[in-house]
Scaffold this motif. Structure first.
Motif, short mmCIF file in Angstrom:
data_model
loop_
_atom_site.label_atom_id
_atom_site.label_comp_id
_atom_site.label_asym_id
_atom_site.label_seq_id
_atom_site.Cartn_x
_atom_site.Cartn_y
_atom_site.Cartn_z
N ALA A 167 0.81 -1.22 0.00
CA ALA A 167 0.00 0.00 0.00
C ALA A 167 0.85 1.27 0.00
O ALA A 167 0.30 2.38 -0.08
CB ALA A 167 -0.93 0.01 1.21
N GLY A 168 2.17 1.13 0.07
CA GLY A 168 3.06 2.28 0.07
C GLY A 168 3.09 3.03 1.37
O GLY A 168 3.50 4.19 1.42
N SER A 195 -5.13 10.34 5.78
CA SER A 195 -6.23 9.57 6.36
C SER A 195 -6.84 8.61 5.35
O SER A 195 -7.30 7.53 5.71
CB SER A 195 -7.31 10.51 6.90
OG SER A 195 -7.80 11.36 5.86
N ALA A 196 -6.85 8.98 4.08
CA ALA A 196 -7.44 8.12 3.06
C ALA A 196 -6.62 6.87 2.83
O ALA A 196 -7.13 5.88 2.30
CB ALA A 196 -7.58 8.89 1.74
N ALA A 197 -5.35 6.90 3.23
CA ALA A 197 -4.48 5.75 3.00
C ALA A 197 -4.41 4.81 4.19
O ALA A 197 -3.67 3.83 4.18
CB ALA A 197 -3.06 6.23 2.66
N ALA A 198 -5.18 5.10 5.25
CA ALA A 198 -5.14 4.26 6.46
C ALA A 198 -5.63 2.85 6.15
O ALA A 198 -6.58 2.69 5.36
CB ALA A 198 -5.99 4.89 7.55
N PRO A 199 -5.01 1.84 6.73
CA PRO A 199 -5.44 0.46 6.48
C PRO A 199 -6.88 0.25 6.94
O PRO A 199 -7.30 0.74 7.99
CB PRO A 199 -4.47 -0.37 7.32
CG PRO A 199 -3.32 0.52 7.61
CD PRO A 199 -3.87 1.91 7.64
N PRO A 254 -3.31 -4.76 10.13
CA PRO A 254 -2.25 -3.87 9.63
C PRO A 254 -2.27 -2.50 10.29
O PRO A 254 -1.22 -1.87 10.47
CB PRO A 254 -2.53 -3.79 8.12
CG PRO A 254 -3.92 -4.25 7.95
CD PRO A 254 -4.19 -5.22 9.03
N ALA A 255 -3.46 -2.02 10.69
CA ALA A 255 -3.52 -0.74 11.41
C ALA A 255 -2.81 -0.85 12.75
O ALA A 255 -2.13 0.09 13.19
CB ALA A 255 -4.98 -0.33 11.60
N THR A 256 -2.96 -2.00 13.40
CA THR A 256 -2.28 -2.24 14.68
C THR A 256 -0.77 -2.26 14.50
O THR A 256 -0.02 -1.82 15.38
CB THR A 256 -2.77 -3.57 15.28
OG1 THR A 256 -4.17 -3.47 15.57
CG2 THR A 256 -2.02 -3.92 16.54
#
Length: 267
Positions: free
Chosen positions: A70-71, A90-94, A99-101
């Motif tokens: 996702a870069g 914010s638009a690129a947040a998992p 993966p966010a964790t």
């Protein structure tokens, strides 16, 4: 009923209990075999499948692969991982919590950080495990954290039988109750020792010989393909991910070499 008759009741009860437990195991096994036939229709989370088929630690590796594609992160040649500028958008947040964790502690570091240090990062394992437990609730029958209650019942039956037998053989003898406090304490000690001598080998025997619960969910997950993000990595990206996952400091490498030499070059 005499004491001898009572002593014969316990083995008979134990012998009756184990066939019942065997029938319960067979019924449960048939039910799980039937339910496993429909696993193809169950929506299994990809990270849950990874944590079930392999070690839980591999969940983080799959999450890192997704963040890389996702870069949001990149791997340096020295094994360090750093967050990209895109991760601040914010638009690129998992969209997935796993993966966010993983991304959160990397952002908190504010500097290059190896993935091998994640286990020392406060909160990462706790949040990852909480996410996996939430997925367990979606497939409670197949959760790896489901205990084998029938095996527990078998062990408890043996413990109660051996305790009852040791009490019958020692503490219910009249001489222990007519000689004062000393004989009672000595009898209680002998009772505990006799219980241990009977219970330990029997419980170990049951633990070795009883049929174990078949984990058909884990077997199904092992047949699934690898996580999509891991499959999509190039050879170079996979090598960089492995380098960050196994990164060790110069001090740790020196200690490993010292231990290897001290042990004669072998283990």
């Amino acid at each position: 009923m005499s004491q001898t008759d009572l002593f014969l009741v316990a083995p008979a009860s134990a012998r009756a209990a184990f066939p019942v437990l065997g029938v319960l195991w067979w019924v449960r096994d048939r039910a799980e075999r039937s339910a496993a036939a429909g696993l193809d229709t169950v929506g299994i989370d990809t990270y849950h499948a990874v944590g079930t088929a392999r070690r839980t630690s591999h969940v983080g590796k799959a999450a890192a692969a997704e963040l890389l594609l996702a870069g949001l992160i990149r791997f340096r040649d020295d094994g360090m991982t750093e967050v990209t500028d895109r991760a601040e958008e914010s638009a690129a947040a998992p969209g997935h919590p796993v993966p966010a964790t993983l991304l959160a502690p990397l952002q908190r570091q504010g500097e290059p950080f190896p993935l091998s240090r994640l286990y020392g990062e406060s909160g990462y394992k706790r949040r990852r495990d909480a996410s996996l437990r939430a997925e367990d609730l979606e497939v409670p029958r197949w959760s790896l954290r489901t205990r084998d209650s029938i095996a527990g019942a078998a062990c408890v039956t043996l413990l109660l039988f051996t305790l009852w037998a040791s009490v019958q053989l020692v503490l219910l003898r009249q001489e222990y109750w007519t000689g004062g406090v000393g004989p009672i304490v000595g009898g209680a000690w002998c009772c505990l020792v006799l219980w241990a001598f009977m219970a330990v080998p029997l419980v170990r025997l049951v633990g070795r010989c009883r049929p174990r619960r078949r984990d058909r969910f884990a077997a199904y997950c092992r047949r699934l393909p690898a996580h999509p993000a891991e499959r999509a990595l190039s050879t170079e990206e996979r090598d960089r991910l492995d380098r960050s996952w196994t990164w060790r400091s110069a001090y740790e490498r020196a200690k490993d070499e010292e231990s290897w030499v001290d042990s004669g070059g072998g283990f």
